[in-house]
Design a protein around this motif. Structure first.
Motif, PDB file in Angstrom:
ATOM      1  N   LEU A  45     -42.727   7.736  77.664  1.00  0.00           N
ATOM      2  CA  LEU A  45     -43.496   6.512  77.476  1.00  0.00           C
ATOM      3  C   LEU A  45     -44.054   6.486  76.060  1.00  0.00           C
ATOM      4  N   LYS A  46     -44.363   5.313  75.574  1.00  0.00           N
ATOM      5  CA  LYS A  46     -44.885   5.163  74.218  1.00  0.00           C
ATOM      6  C   LYS A  46     -46.252   5.816  74.054  1.00  0.00           C
ATOM      7  N   ASN A  47     -46.973   6.055  75.157  1.00  0.00           N
ATOM      8  CA  ASN A  47     -48.290   6.691  75.077  1.00  0.00           C
ATOM      9  C   ASN A  47     -48.206   8.217  75.145  1.00  0.00           C
ATOM     10  N   GLY A  48     -46.993   8.767  75.159  1.00  0.00           N
ATOM     11  CA  GLY A  48     -46.820  10.212  75.180  1.00  0.00           C
ATOM     12  C   GLY A  48     -46.642  10.814  76.567  1.00  0.00           C
ATOM     13  N   LYS A  49     -46.891  10.036  77.600  1.00  0.00           N
ATOM     14  CA  LYS A  49     -46.716  10.505  78.975  1.00  0.00           C
ATOM     15  C   LYS A  49     -45.259  10.321  79.387  1.00  0.00           C
ATOM     16  N   LYS A  50     -44.969  10.593  80.658  1.00  0.00           N
ATOM     17  CA  LYS A  50     -43.614  10.422  81.185  1.00  0.00           C
ATOM     18  C   LYS A  50     -43.668   9.631  82.494  1.00  0.00           C
TER      19      LYS A  50
ATOM     20  N   GLU B  52     -43.106  -0.215  77.905  1.00  0.00           N
ATOM     21  CA  GLU B  52     -43.693   1.052  77.478  1.00  0.00           C
ATOM     22  C   GLU B  52     -42.725   2.223  77.600  1.00  0.00           C
ATOM     23  N   ILE B  53     -41.580   2.015  78.233  1.00  0.00           N
ATOM     24  CA  ILE B  53     -40.613   3.085  78.494  1.00  0.00           C
ATOM     25  C   ILE B  53     -39.547   3.129  77.400  1.00  0.00           C
ATOM     26  N   TYR B  54     -39.332   4.319  76.859  1.00  0.00           N
ATOM     27  CA  TYR B  54     -38.192   4.544  75.966  1.00  0.00           C
ATOM     28  C   TYR B  54     -36.978   4.774  76.872  1.00  0.00           C
ATOM     29  N   THR B  55     -36.110   3.793  76.978  1.00  0.00           N
ATOM     30  CA  THR B  55     -34.997   3.870  77.931  1.00  0.00           C
ATOM     31  C   THR B  55     -33.930   4.888  77.531  1.00  0.00           C
ATOM     32  N   ASP B  56     -33.933   5.298  76.270  1.00  0.00           N
ATOM     33  CA  ASP B  56     -32.918   6.257  75.810  1.00  0.00           C
ATOM     34  C   ASP B  56     -33.457   7.681  75.680  1.00  0.00           C
ATOM     35  N   ARG B  57     -34.706   7.889  76.066  1.00  0.00           N
ATOM     36  CA  ARG B  57     -35.316   9.224  75.997  1.00  0.00           C
ATOM     37  C   ARG B  57     -35.696   9.662  77.401  1.00  0.00           C
ATOM     38  N   TYR B  58     -34.877  10.483  77.977  1.00  0.00           N
ATOM     39  CA  TYR B  58     -35.126  10.935  79.345  1.00  0.00           C
ATOM     40  C   TYR B  58     -34.587  12.346  79.544  1.00  0.00           C
ATOM     41  N   VAL B  59     -35.084  12.980  80.600  1.00  0.00           N
ATOM     42  CA  VAL B  59     -34.634  14.313  81.005  1.00  0.00           C
ATOM     43  C   VAL B  59     -34.304  14.230  82.486  1.00  0.00           C
ATOM     44  N   LYS B  60     -33.163  14.750  82.865  1.00  0.00           N
ATOM     45  CA  LYS B  60     -32.779  14.837  84.275  1.00  0.00           C
ATOM     46  C   LYS B  60     -33.365  16.121  84.831  1.00  0.00           C
ATOM     47  N   ILE B  61     -34.115  16.016  85.933  1.00  0.00           N
ATOM     48  CA  ILE B  61     -34.747  17.194  86.511  1.00  0.00           C
ATOM     49  C   ILE B  61     -34.400  17.301  87.992  1.00  0.00           C
ATOM     50  N   SER B  62     -34.591  18.484  88.527  1.00  0.00           N
ATOM     51  CA  SER B  62     -34.421  18.695  89.960  1.00  0.00           C
ATOM     52  C   SER B  62     -35.783  18.588  90.629  1.00  0.00           C
TER      53      SER B  62
ATOM     54  N   LYS C 220     -43.747  21.377  87.462  1.00  0.00           N
ATOM     55  CA  LYS C 220     -44.149  21.748  86.104  1.00  0.00           C
ATOM     56  C   LYS C 220     -44.328  20.537  85.179  1.00  0.00           C
ATOM     57  N   TYR C 221     -43.960  19.331  85.635  1.00  0.00           N
ATOM     58  CA  TYR C 221     -44.116  18.114  84.821  1.00  0.00           C
ATOM     59  C   TYR C 221     -45.246  17.213  85.313  1.00  0.00           C
ATOM     60  N   VAL C 222     -45.914  17.570  86.383  1.00  0.00           N
ATOM     61  CA  VAL C 222     -46.930  16.704  86.974  1.00  0.00           C
ATOM     62  C   VAL C 222     -47.997  16.314  85.958  1.00  0.00           C
ATOM     63  N   SER C 223     -48.442  17.221  85.141  1.00  0.00           N
ATOM     64  CA  SER C 223     -49.500  16.921  84.174  1.00  0.00           C
ATOM     65  C   SER C 223     -49.052  15.951  83.085  1.00  0.00           C
ATOM     66  N   GLU C 224     -47.761  15.752  82.912  1.00  0.00           N
ATOM     67  CA  GLU C 224     -47.228  14.856  81.890  1.00  0.00           C
ATOM     68  C   GLU C 224     -46.993  13.444  82.401  1.00  0.00           C
TER      69      GLU C 224
END
Length: 68
Positions: free
Chosen positions: A15-20, A46-56, A62-66
């Motif tokens: 996201l543009k605010n640094g979160k996910k 607010e979403i960068y549509t080309d910046r993403y990570v695929k996670i299980s 480990k990403y909850v805080s983000e």
């Protein structure tokens, strides 16, 4: 046909605010399409549509805080 035959994945979009933003779908584009149903146009902007990570699901904790 069962939806279980089509695998879905979790994606974390920056996201543009640094979160996910967490999204779920068969592909990154599918995940964004699902988000478009749930979010306002301003929220989607607010979403960068080309910046993403695929996670299980196992990695999600480990990403909850983000999340934002």
């Amino acid at each position: 046909m069962s939806s279980f035959s089509n695998p879905h994945y979790m994606y974390l979009f920056e996201l543009k605010n640094g979160k996910k933003k967490l999204a779920y779908g068969q592909s990154p584009q599918d995940a964004l399409d699902i988000l478009r149903v749930r979010l306002t146009e301003a929220e989607m902007d607010e979403i960068y549509t080309d910046r993403y990570v695929k996670i299980s699901q196992r990695e999600l904790q480990k990403y909850v805080s983000e999340l934002g």
